[in-house]
Design a protein around this motif. Structure first.
Motif, PDB file in Angstrom:
ATOM      1  N   GLU A 148      41.584  56.619  44.192  1.00 23.33           N
ATOM      2  CA  GLU A 148      42.795  55.805  44.381  1.00 23.33           C
ATOM      3  C   GLU A 148      42.497  54.452  45.036  1.00 23.33           C
ATOM      4  N   ASP A 149      41.595  54.423  46.035  1.00 27.27           N
ATOM      5  CA  ASP A 149      41.251  53.157  46.695  1.00 27.27           C
ATOM      6  C   ASP A 149      40.581  52.187  45.730  1.00 27.27           C
ATOM      7  N   ASP A 150      39.651  52.704  44.914  1.00 28.07           N
ATOM      8  CA  ASP A 150      38.992  51.847  43.920  1.00 28.07           C
ATOM      9  C   ASP A 150      39.987  51.344  42.877  1.00 28.07           C
ATOM     10  N   GLU A 151      40.915  52.189  42.482  1.00 29.34           N
ATOM     11  CA  GLU A 151      41.940  51.797  41.510  1.00 29.34           C
ATOM     12  C   GLU A 151      42.813  50.673  42.079  1.00 29.34           C
ATOM     13  N   GLU A 152      43.169  50.781  43.363  1.00 28.40           N
ATOM     14  CA  GLU A 152      43.974  49.724  44.006  1.00 28.40           C
ATOM     15  C   GLU A 152      43.204  48.417  44.091  1.00 28.40           C
ATOM     16  N   ARG A 153      41.910  48.484  44.408  1.00 28.57           N
ATOM     17  CA  ARG A 153      41.091  47.266  44.449  1.00 28.57           C
ATOM     18  C   ARG A 153      41.034  46.615  43.070  1.00 28.57           C
ATOM     19  N   ALA A 154      40.825  47.421  42.040  1.00 26.92           N
ATOM     20  CA  ALA A 154      40.755  46.893  40.676  1.00 26.92           C
ATOM     21  C   ALA A 154      42.073  46.227  40.277  1.00 26.92           C
ATOM     22  N   GLU A 155      43.185  46.838  40.625  1.00 26.25           N
ATOM     23  CA  GLU A 155      44.495  46.246  40.320  1.00 26.25           C
ATOM     24  C   GLU A 155      44.708  44.946  41.091  1.00 26.25           C
ATOM     25  N   PHE A 156      44.312  44.918  42.371  1.00 26.82           N
ATOM     26  CA  PHE A 156      44.448  43.697  43.161  1.00 26.82           C
ATOM     27  C   PHE A 156      43.610  42.576  42.552  1.00 26.82           C
ATOM     28  N   LEU A 157      42.380  42.883  42.158  1.00 25.42           N
ATOM     29  CA  LEU A 157      41.504  41.855  41.592  1.00 25.42           C
ATOM     30  C   LEU A 157      42.025  41.360  40.245  1.00 25.42           C
ATOM     31  N   VAL A 211      46.441  35.112  38.845  1.00 24.17           N
ATOM     32  CA  VAL A 211      46.957  34.026  39.684  1.00 24.17           C
ATOM     33  C   VAL A 211      46.031  32.815  39.605  1.00 24.17           C
ATOM     34  N   GLN A 212      44.712  33.046  39.707  1.00 19.71           N
ATOM     35  CA  GLN A 212      43.747  31.943  39.610  1.00 19.71           C
ATOM     36  C   GLN A 212      43.885  31.207  38.280  1.00 19.71           C
ATOM     37  N   TYR A 213      44.008  31.956  37.218  1.00 23.30           N
ATOM     38  CA  TYR A 213      44.094  31.377  35.880  1.00 23.30           C
ATOM     39  C   TYR A 213      45.310  30.460  35.751  1.00 23.30           C
ATOM     40  N   PHE A 214      46.453  30.915  36.237  1.00 24.12           N
ATOM     41  CA  PHE A 214      47.668  30.109  36.121  1.00 24.12           C
ATOM     42  C   PHE A 214      47.717  28.978  37.146  1.00 24.12           C
ATOM     43  N   LYS A 215      47.195  29.200  38.356  1.00 20.48           N
ATOM     44  CA  LYS A 215      47.180  28.142  39.379  1.00 20.48           C
ATOM     45  C   LYS A 215      46.246  26.998  39.002  1.00 20.48           C
ATOM     46  N   THR A 216      45.190  27.285  38.224  1.00 22.65           N
ATOM     47  CA  THR A 216      44.272  26.239  37.775  1.00 22.65           C
ATOM     48  C   THR A 216      44.687  25.685  36.411  1.00 22.65           C
ATOM     49  N   LYS A 217      45.933  25.967  36.015  1.00 19.24           N
ATOM     50  CA  LYS A 217      46.471  25.519  34.725  1.00 19.24           C
ATOM     51  C   LYS A 217      45.596  25.986  33.555  1.00 19.24           C
ATOM     52  N   LYS A 218      45.176  27.249  33.636  1.00 20.37           N
ATOM     53  CA  LYS A 218      44.380  27.923  32.603  1.00 20.37           C
ATOM     54  C   LYS A 218      42.990  27.307  32.415  1.00 20.37           C
ATOM     55  N   MET A 219      42.454  26.720  33.498  1.00 26.28           N
ATOM     56  CA  MET A 219      41.139  26.081  33.428  1.00 26.28           C
ATOM     57  C   MET A 219      40.013  26.967  33.964  1.00 26.28           C
ATOM     58  N   ALA A 220      40.315  27.913  34.876  1.00 27.24           N
ATOM     59  CA  ALA A 220      39.232  28.686  35.497  1.00 27.24           C
ATOM     60  C   ALA A 220      39.742  29.972  36.110  1.00 27.24           C
ATOM     61  N   PHE A 221      38.845  30.948  36.232  1.00 24.80           N
ATOM     62  CA  PHE A 221      39.093  32.162  36.989  1.00 24.80           C
ATOM     63  C   PHE A 221      37.759  32.869  37.203  1.00 24.80           C
ATOM     64  N   VAL A 222      37.698  33.703  38.231  1.00 21.75           N
ATOM     65  CA  VAL A 222      36.499  34.489  38.501  1.00 21.75           C
ATOM     66  C   VAL A 222      36.518  35.676  37.552  1.00 21.75           C
ATOM     67  N   ALA A 223      35.458  35.862  36.763  1.00 23.30           N
ATOM     68  CA  ALA A 223      35.442  36.889  35.732  1.00 23.30           C
ATOM     69  C   ALA A 223      34.673  38.143  36.128  1.00 23.30           C
ATOM     70  N   ASP A 224      33.767  38.054  37.061  1.00 27.45           N
ATOM     71  CA  ASP A 224      32.875  39.176  37.346  1.00 27.45           C
ATOM     72  C   ASP A 224      33.083  39.669  38.765  1.00 27.45           C
ATOM     73  N   TYR A 225      34.189  40.368  38.986  1.00 28.83           N
ATOM     74  CA  TYR A 225      34.465  40.903  40.324  1.00 28.83           C
ATOM     75  C   TYR A 225      33.715  42.212  40.532  1.00 28.83           C
ATOM     76  N   GLN A 226      33.053  42.286  41.685  1.00 38.40           N
ATOM     77  CA  GLN A 226      32.429  43.516  42.134  1.00 38.40           C
ATOM     78  C   GLN A 226      32.789  43.642  43.599  1.00 38.40           C
ATOM     79  N   GLY A 227      32.604  44.800  44.207  1.00 34.40           N
ATOM     80  CA  GLY A 227      33.024  44.892  45.599  1.00 34.40           C
ATOM     81  C   GLY A 227      32.382  46.010  46.374  1.00 34.40           C
ATOM     82  N   GLU A 228      32.628  45.937  47.663  1.00 37.52           N
ATOM     83  CA  GLU A 228      32.099  46.933  48.593  1.00 37.52           C
ATOM     84  C   GLU A 228      33.114  48.044  48.733  1.00 37.52           C
ATOM     85  N   SER A 229      32.665  49.273  48.635  1.00 40.52           N
ATOM     86  CA  SER A 229      33.584  50.403  48.795  1.00 40.52           C
ATOM     87  C   SER A 229      33.690  50.791  50.248  1.00 40.52           C
TER      88      SER A 229
END
Length: 94
Positions: free
Chosen positions: A61-70, A76-94
């Protein structure tokens, strides 16, 4: 203050390396260089795909919540940058 907990994440140090070409007929290749994540920093896992705009599916469940948040923050990044950029390769610490 958001009504949810923001997960603890960090960016991997990265650089773009471009070949030096000696002839106008040679094409320069570009490479993305990333730091190696050390074992002393905890267990890391991939949360978002590089190919699809969809999170990786988790049974934890915690990993699922992190994935949904990311996924949310990526949109948000995509729309705030007017569809110019976003981070594509999210990884994280459990």
């Amino acid at each position: 203050v958001p009504p949810f907990q923001i997960p603890r994440m960090r960016f991997v140090e990265a650089s773009l390396a471009i070949e030096c070409v000696t002839s106008e007929f040679d094409g320069a290749r570009a490479f993305l260089l990333e730091e190696v994540i050390g074992g002393d920093e905890g267990h890391f896992r991939k949360y978002l795909n590089n190919v699809l705009a969809a999170p990786v599916s988790f049974t934890n469940e915690d990993d699922e919540e992190r994935a949904e948040f990311l996924t949310f923050s990526q949109h948000v990044q995509y729309f705030k940058t007017k569809k110019m950029a976003f981070v594509a390769d999210y990884q994280g610490e459990s």
